[in-house]
Design a protein around this motif. Structure first.
Motif, short mmCIF file in Angstrom:
data_model
loop_
_atom_site.label_atom_id
_atom_site.label_comp_id
_atom_site.label_asym_id
_atom_site.label_seq_id
_atom_site.Cartn_x
_atom_site.Cartn_y
_atom_site.Cartn_z
N GLU A 45 -12.69 10.27 -3.63
CA GLU A 45 -11.56 9.69 -4.37
C GLU A 45 -10.31 9.77 -3.49
N VAL A 46 -9.68 8.64 -3.22
CA VAL A 46 -8.51 8.58 -2.35
C VAL A 46 -7.40 7.79 -3.04
N VAL A 47 -6.19 8.34 -2.98
CA VAL A 47 -5.00 7.63 -3.46
C VAL A 47 -4.12 7.33 -2.25
N ILE A 48 -3.61 6.13 -2.16
CA ILE A 48 -2.71 5.74 -1.07
C ILE A 48 -1.43 5.22 -1.69
N ASN A 49 -0.28 5.82 -1.31
CA ASN A 49 0.98 5.24 -1.80
C ASN A 49 1.45 4.18 -0.82
N VAL A 50 1.97 3.10 -1.36
CA VAL A 50 2.36 1.95 -0.55
C VAL A 50 3.71 1.43 -1.04
N SER A 51 4.46 0.85 -0.09
CA SER A 51 5.73 0.22 -0.43
C SER A 51 6.04 -0.88 0.58
N HIS A 52 6.42 -0.50 1.81
CA HIS A 52 6.75 -1.48 2.85
C HIS A 52 5.51 -2.29 3.22
N LEU A 53 5.60 -3.62 3.05
CA LEU A 53 4.47 -4.51 3.35
C LEU A 53 3.19 -4.02 2.68
N ALA A 54 3.36 -3.60 1.42
CA ALA A 54 2.26 -2.95 0.69
C ALA A 54 1.03 -3.82 0.58
N GLU A 55 1.23 -5.13 0.42
CA GLU A 55 0.09 -6.01 0.18
C GLU A 55 -0.89 -5.99 1.37
N GLN A 56 -0.37 -5.77 2.59
CA GLN A 56 -1.26 -5.74 3.75
C GLN A 56 -2.18 -4.52 3.70
N ILE A 57 -1.63 -3.37 3.30
CA ILE A 57 -2.44 -2.16 3.23
C ILE A 57 -3.46 -2.28 2.11
N ILE A 58 -3.02 -2.79 0.96
CA ILE A 58 -3.93 -2.96 -0.18
C ILE A 58 -5.07 -3.90 0.19
N GLU A 59 -4.75 -5.01 0.88
CA GLU A 59 -5.79 -5.96 1.27
C GLU A 59 -6.77 -5.33 2.26
N PHE A 60 -6.25 -4.57 3.24
CA PHE A 60 -7.14 -3.97 4.24
C PHE A 60 -8.05 -2.91 3.63
N CYS A 61 -7.48 -2.03 2.80
CA CYS A 61 -8.26 -0.92 2.25
C CYS A 61 -9.16 -1.35 1.10
N GLY A 62 -8.72 -2.34 0.34
CA GLY A 62 -9.50 -2.77 -0.81
C GLY A 62 -9.79 -1.62 -1.76
N ASP A 63 -10.99 -1.61 -2.30
CA ASP A 63 -11.36 -0.55 -3.24
C ASP A 63 -11.99 0.65 -2.54
N GLY A 64 -12.06 0.58 -1.19
CA GLY A 64 -12.61 1.69 -0.44
C GLY A 64 -14.09 1.60 -0.17
N GLY A 65 -14.75 0.57 -0.69
CA GLY A 65 -16.20 0.47 -0.56
C GLY A 65 -16.69 0.44 0.88
N ASN A 66 -15.88 -0.08 1.80
CA ASN A 66 -16.29 -0.13 3.21
C ASN A 66 -16.48 1.25 3.81
N TRP A 67 -15.88 2.26 3.18
CA TRP A 67 -15.99 3.64 3.69
C TRP A 67 -16.71 4.55 2.70
N ASP A 68 -17.36 3.98 1.71
CA ASP A 68 -18.01 4.76 0.66
C ASP A 68 -16.99 5.63 -0.07
N LEU A 69 -15.82 5.06 -0.32
CA LEU A 69 -14.74 5.74 -1.02
C LEU A 69 -14.33 4.91 -2.24
N HIS A 70 -13.63 5.56 -3.16
CA HIS A 70 -12.98 4.86 -4.27
C HIS A 70 -11.49 5.03 -4.07
N ILE A 71 -10.79 3.93 -3.74
CA ILE A 71 -9.37 3.97 -3.41
C ILE A 71 -8.53 3.38 -4.54
N ARG A 72 -7.47 4.10 -4.90
CA ARG A 72 -6.45 3.58 -5.80
C ARG A 72 -5.11 3.65 -5.08
N HIS A 73 -4.22 2.72 -5.45
CA HIS A 73 -2.93 2.62 -4.78
C HIS A 73 -1.80 2.96 -5.74
N SER A 74 -0.88 3.78 -5.25
CA SER A 74 0.34 4.09 -6.01
C SER A 74 1.47 3.25 -5.40
#
Length: 222
Positions: A45-74
């Motif tokens: 379980e991973v949480v990533i906080n984002v602000s500056h150019l947040a959409e780029q980080i959200i798009e790259f990380c997605g839901d974390g499936g590429n790393w066998d993770l579950h990612i949520r964004h703050s």
């Protein structure tokens, strides 16, 4: 939790169009190295906080499936600094102590060690300290033989906070504003004798400027 909300002023002009965690080292974005290391260490379980150019980080990380993770964004409408950003994300972080790692560092520290670290007694946090880099020769703290972090006297040199640690929710009880740095909370924990830590002698890099980014990338290339 990966801290990834900063503007990256010292990295300009590189961060004018690209958020700092997506700058590349060894052919991969910095944050990809973190996600790989976290997955390899058994985190899920991973949480990533984002602000500056947040959409780029959200798009790259997605839901974390590429790393066998579950990612949520703050998502922060504006960067809230370290303590403010973590405090905002607490509803996503559960009730147990959690790992926090800066998005702009690289290290070979074995994260499994932190996964198995417990906060004993009255400790509210456990920080990783490293040798002082050339850009920060004085350091941040002292570490005593019992593993307690102490204030750094005016004329002394100590060790540098590596931007990694285990924190409890109680550590953030002193957050008094939406936007707040971490250092005042650390100072209060030192006063209370509730800030623990360990020294790590392995590889660690603060990738805070274009020059340091190039230096680390050259090390990967060689």
């Amino acid at each position: 939790m990966i801290l990834a909300a900063g503007v990256g002023k010292r990295m300009r002009p590189l961060t004018n169009q690209t958020p700092k965690p997506l700058l590349r080292v060894g052919g991969r974005p910095l944050i990809a190295h973190h996600l790989e290391h976290l997955s390899q260490a058994g985190f899920r379980e991973v949480v990533i906080n984002v602000s500056h150019l947040a959409e780029q980080i959200i798009e790259f990380c997605g839901d974390g499936g590429n790393w066998d993770l579950h990612i949520r964004h703050s998502i922060e409408p504006e960067p809230l600094e370290t303590a403010g950003g973590i405090h905002r994300a607490l509803p996503l972080l559960g009730t147990d102590p959690f790992l926090v790692i800066n998005g702009d560092i690289w290290t070979d520290y074995p994260l499994m060690r932190l996964k198995n670290t417990t906060l004993k007694g009255k400790l509210t946090a456990h920080l990783i300290l490293v040798d002082n880099p050339t850009q920060h020769p004085k350091g941040d703290f002292l570490l005593d033989k019992q593993g307690l972090i102490k204030e750094l006297p005016e004329q002394a040199s100590g060790l540098t906070y590596a931007g990694m640690g285990i924190y409890s929710r109680a550590f953030f009880a002193g957050v008094t504003a939406a936007k707040m740095p971490l250092k005042p909370l650390m100072d209060e924990a030192i006063r209370l004798g509730s800030l623990g830590g360990e020294y790590y002698a392995g590889s660690w890099h603060d990738v805070g400027t274009p020059e340091r980014l190039r230096t680390l990338d050259r090390q990967f290339s060689s």
